[in-house]
Design a protein around this motif. Structure first.
Motif, mmCIF file in Angstrom:
data_model
loop_
_atom_site.group_PDB
_atom_site.id
_atom_site.type_symbol
_atom_site.label_atom_id
_atom_site.label_comp_id
_atom_site.label_asym_id
_atom_site.label_seq_id
_atom_site.Cartn_x
_atom_site.Cartn_y
_atom_site.Cartn_z
ATOM 1 N N PRO A 140 0.826 -1.212 0.000
ATOM 2 C CA PRO A 140 0.000 0.000 0.000
ATOM 3 C C PRO A 140 0.858 1.259 0.000
ATOM 4 O O PRO A 140 2.011 1.217 0.416
ATOM 5 C CB PRO A 140 -0.793 -0.120 1.311
ATOM 6 C CG PRO A 140 0.083 -0.934 2.210
ATOM 7 C CD PRO A 140 0.777 -1.909 1.315
ATOM 8 N N PRO A 141 0.307 2.394 -0.449
ATOM 9 C CA PRO A 141 1.068 3.644 -0.481
ATOM 10 C C PRO A 141 1.550 4.022 0.921
ATOM 11 O O PRO A 141 0.879 3.741 1.917
ATOM 12 C CB PRO A 141 0.061 4.672 -1.008
ATOM 13 C CG PRO A 141 -0.991 3.862 -1.685
ATOM 14 C CD PRO A 141 -1.066 2.562 -0.964
ATOM 15 N N LEU A 142 2.716 4.670 0.972
ATOM 16 C CA LEU A 142 3.318 5.069 2.245
ATOM 17 C C LEU A 142 3.532 6.575 2.273
ATOM 18 O O LEU A 142 4.111 7.149 1.342
ATOM 19 C CB LEU A 142 4.663 4.358 2.427
ATOM 20 C CG LEU A 142 5.499 4.735 3.651
ATOM 21 C CD1 LEU A 142 4.793 4.316 4.941
ATOM 22 C CD2 LEU A 142 6.884 4.080 3.578
ATOM 23 N N VAL A 143 3.060 7.216 3.353
ATOM 24 C CA VAL A 143 3.327 8.629 3.593
ATOM 25 C C VAL A 143 4.059 8.732 4.924
ATOM 26 O O VAL A 143 3.592 8.200 5.942
ATOM 27 C CB VAL A 143 2.039 9.475 3.640
ATOM 28 C CG1 VAL A 143 2.369 10.924 3.977
ATOM 29 C CG2 VAL A 143 1.295 9.395 2.319
ATOM 30 N N LEU A 144 5.196 9.401 4.925
ATOM 31 C CA LEU A 144 5.993 9.552 6.134
ATOM 32 C C LEU A 144 5.775 10.925 6.754
ATOM 33 O O LEU A 144 5.529 11.907 6.052
ATOM 34 C CB LEU A 144 7.486 9.371 5.807
ATOM 35 C CG LEU A 144 7.881 8.014 5.215
ATOM 36 C CD1 LEU A 144 9.362 8.006 4.879
ATOM 37 C CD2 LEU A 144 7.548 6.878 6.178
ATOM 38 N N ILE A 145 5.870 10.975 8.069
ATOM 39 C CA ILE A 145 5.811 12.232 8.800
ATOM 40 C C ILE A 145 6.975 12.255 9.780
ATOM 41 O O ILE A 145 7.613 11.226 10.032
ATOM 42 C CB ILE A 145 4.470 12.408 9.553
ATOM 43 C CG1 ILE A 145 4.234 11.236 10.517
ATOM 44 C CG2 ILE A 145 3.317 12.533 8.570
ATOM 45 C CD1 ILE A 145 2.999 11.391 11.389
ATOM 46 N N GLY A 146 7.258 13.420 10.334
ATOM 47 C CA GLY A 146 8.349 13.525 11.300
ATOM 48 C C GLY A 146 9.651 13.917 10.635
ATOM 49 O O GLY A 146 9.908 13.585 9.468
ATOM 50 N N GLU A 147 10.480 14.616 11.376
ATOM 51 C CA GLU A 147 11.728 15.146 10.829
ATOM 52 C C GLU A 147 12.703 14.049 10.418
ATOM 53 O O GLU A 147 13.444 14.182 9.457
ATOM 54 C CB GLU A 147 12.391 16.071 11.865
ATOM 55 C CG GLU A 147 11.606 17.331 12.156
ATOM 56 C CD GLU A 147 10.349 17.063 12.980
ATOM 57 O OE1 GLU A 147 9.325 17.728 12.710
ATOM 58 O OE2 GLU A 147 10.396 16.185 13.872
ATOM 59 N N GLN A 148 12.701 12.935 11.150
ATOM 60 C CA GLN A 148 13.634 11.850 10.844
ATOM 61 C C GLN A 148 13.368 11.262 9.460
ATOM 62 O O GLN A 148 14.255 10.680 8.847
ATOM 63 C CB GLN A 148 13.514 10.756 11.907
ATOM 64 C CG GLN A 148 14.721 9.845 12.041
ATOM 65 C CD GLN A 148 15.952 10.562 12.555
ATOM 66 O OE1 GLN A 148 15.848 11.546 13.258
ATOM 67 N NE2 GLN A 148 17.125 10.068 12.195
ATOM 68 N N ALA A 149 12.148 11.440 8.970
ATOM 69 C CA ALA A 149 11.748 10.828 7.698
ATOM 70 C C ALA A 149 11.967 11.719 6.492
ATOM 71 O O ALA A 149 11.802 11.276 5.362
ATOM 72 C CB ALA A 149 10.276 10.430 7.765
ATOM 73 N N GLU A 150 12.319 12.986 6.714
ATOM 74 C CA GLU A 150 12.419 13.926 5.593
ATOM 75 C C GLU A 150 13.380 13.459 4.509
ATOM 76 O O GLU A 150 13.157 13.698 3.325
ATOM 77 C CB GLU A 150 12.840 15.314 6.085
ATOM 78 C CG GLU A 150 11.669 16.194 6.465
ATOM 79 C CD GLU A 150 12.072 17.639 6.685
ATOM 80 O OE1 GLU A 150 12.568 18.265 5.731
ATOM 81 O OE2 GLU A 150 11.889 18.130 7.808
ATOM 82 N N GLU A 151 14.456 12.806 4.906
ATOM 83 C CA GLU A 151 15.477 12.391 3.940
ATOM 84 C C GLU A 151 15.185 11.026 3.326
ATOM 85 O O GLU A 151 15.995 10.505 2.560
ATOM 86 C CB GLU A 151 16.847 12.389 4.613
ATOM 87 C CG GLU A 151 17.287 13.779 5.084
ATOM 88 C CD GLU A 151 18.633 13.765 5.786
ATOM 89 O OE1 GLU A 151 19.206 12.667 5.949
ATOM 90 O OE2 GLU A 151 19.103 14.843 6.171
ATOM 91 N N LEU A 152 14.035 10.445 3.636
ATOM 92 C CA LEU A 152 13.698 9.107 3.137
ATOM 93 C C LEU A 152 12.783 9.148 1.915
ATOM 94 O O LEU A 152 12.420 8.103 1.387
ATOM 95 C CB LEU A 152 13.032 8.286 4.244
ATOM 96 C CG LEU A 152 13.811 8.140 5.548
ATOM 97 C CD1 LEU A 152 13.041 7.234 6.510
ATOM 98 C CD2 LEU A 152 15.208 7.588 5.314
ATOM 99 N N VAL A 153 12.416 10.341 1.478
ATOM 100 C CA VAL A 153 11.504 10.470 0.337
ATOM 101 C C VAL A 153 12.134 9.880 -0.909
ATOM 102 O O VAL A 153 13.323 10.057 -1.183
ATOM 103 C CB VAL A 153 11.153 11.954 0.100
ATOM 104 C CG1 VAL A 153 10.324 12.119 -1.167
ATOM 105 C CG2 VAL A 153 10.400 12.513 1.294
ATOM 106 N N ASN A 154 11.344 9.132 -1.665
ATOM 107 C CA ASN A 154 11.779 8.618 -2.968
ATOM 108 C C ASN A 154 10.567 8.633 -3.895
ATOM 109 O O ASN A 154 9.480 9.043 -3.481
ATOM 110 C CB ASN A 154 12.414 7.218 -2.819
ATOM 111 C CG ASN A 154 11.429 6.155 -2.398
ATOM 112 O OD1 ASN A 154 10.343 6.032 -2.954
ATOM 113 N ND2 ASN A 154 11.795 5.358 -1.397
ATOM 114 N N PRO A 155 10.704 8.233 -5.149
ATOM 115 C CA PRO A 155 9.574 8.364 -6.083
ATOM 116 C C PRO A 155 8.271 7.695 -5.660
ATOM 117 O O PRO A 155 7.203 8.061 -6.146
ATOM 118 C CB PRO A 155 10.126 7.736 -7.369
ATOM 119 C CG PRO A 155 11.594 8.008 -7.299
ATOM 120 C CD PRO A 155 11.944 7.832 -5.847
ATOM 121 N N SER A 156 8.341 6.737 -4.735
ATOM 122 C CA SER A 156 7.104 6.066 -4.328
ATOM 123 C C SER A 156 6.701 6.387 -2.887
ATOM 124 O O SER A 156 5.726 5.829 -2.385
ATOM 125 C CB SER A 156 7.257 4.540 -4.479
ATOM 126 O OG SER A 156 8.242 4.046 -3.596
#
Length: 330
Positions: A140-156
């Motif tokens: 399923p689609p994943l949306v991250l929150i929180g400062e620790q996750a900011e650098e984990l963004v990728n095309p999906s």
């Protein structure tokens, strides 16, 4: 008891079953007044969507998982409450889980282990790496929150949050504009998940530099975690060192509450002698005496943005979605 159907709700309101379906499933367009009437009829009749039938019909379960590190912390508890409230207006059900910041738990929940079929996962990770997130399936689609996750963004994978550096700079600038010059940074971290601390510390230092105020390491108050006990202990160490201080910029409201406790036990007047700024705008802080200022994360906007993304996540490339913040003066 006979199960209430979409047709029953439609008949009560005097609209088509399709209009009721649009409200229940968050699809199509329904005017605000009609949406209110349909929701009122749903409550009155006790209609409950058949999740299994919904998934067979349109491939969506109406279930979202919200995965957080620690529900004892007020910010996460209040975020969960707002997210559930916002999801309910879209006829979505939220399943909440806690990881304790453990990598194994985060990996399992990111993969949907232990959950039924989901329309999306919303997670605030502390231990995941970019490789962990990159290798996961798109569904399923994943949306991250929180400062620790900011650098984990990728095309999906998407991220939703404020500009922490800018927000911390704005909070510190407000203290400076109120005449404070010896502003301590309460929340500096050296180890563990440090993204929140690092970003807010950077904003603090930028504001000092912009005002021509010397950066003094004696004003750095370090903590292991963002909670009341750590805030209290950090400020106690600061006072014991004899460092001159006229304001505290605390990197969370929980730290600020602990700091205020220590200031009180030392007989230090707030805000006359020392002014306090927090970060998070938790409910407890709004009713605390002495009052302290804080930064509002824009939680309501963040919740709406997350659900908008999940409704169309498979057709969007992952990016950082910035929501507004505001400094609240008390």
């Amino acid at each position: 008891m006979t199960r209430v159907t979409l047709a029953d709700v439609a008949a009560r309101v005097g609209v088509s079953a399709k209009s009721v379906s649009n409200v229940v499933n968050g699809t199509g367009w329904v005017g605000d007044e009609m949406r209110r009437r349909i929701l009122a009829a749903i409550d009155e009749l006790g209609y409950r969507p058949n999740l299994a039938a919904r998934q067979l019909r349109n491939g969506r379960s109406g279930l979202i998982a919200l995965v957080l590190p620690d529900l004892r912390e007020p910010y996460f508890a209040e975020f969960a409450s707002q997210f559930v409230t916002t999801a309910q207006t879209r006829s979505l059900t939220v399943l909440i889980a806690q990881t304790g910041g453990a990598r194994a738990a985060e990996l399992a929940m990111m993969a949907g282990e232990g959950f039924p079929a989901l329309d999306g996962i919303v997670m605030s990770p502390l231990a995941l790496t970019a490789d962990d997130v990159r290798d996961r399936p798109r569904v399923p689609p994943l949306v991250l929150i929180g400062e620790q996750a900011e650098e984990l963004v990728n095309p999906s994978v998407h991220h939703v949050g404020i500009d922490n550096v800018s927000a911390a700079a704005a909070a510190t600038t407000q203290l400076i504009e109120q005449g404070r010059r010896r502003i301590a940074a309460v929340g500096v971290q050296e180890a563990g998940p440090t993204a929140t601390s690092r970003l807010r510390f950077e904003g603090y230092r930028r504001a000092l530099a912009a005002a021509g105020i010397a950066d003094d390491p004696a004003l750095y108050a370090s903590v292991d975690q963002f909670n009341r006990a750590e805030g209290s202990t950090a400020v106690a160490r600061l006072l014991a060192s004899g460092t001159d201080v006229d304001a505290l910029f605390c990197f969370s409201d929980s730290l600020a509450l602990g700091a205020l406790y220590t200031l009180g036990t030392h007989g230090i007047s707030v805000p006359d002698r020392v002014q306090v700024m927090g970060f998070d705008d938790i409910e407890e802080g709004r009713f605390h005496i002495p009052a302290f200022s804080t930064v509002d994360h824009g939680v309501e906007q963040a919740a709406a943005s997350i659900l908008d993304i999940l409704s169309d996540a498979t057709r969007q490339a992952g990016v950082h979605h910035q929501v507004p913040y505001r400094v609240i003066t008390r």
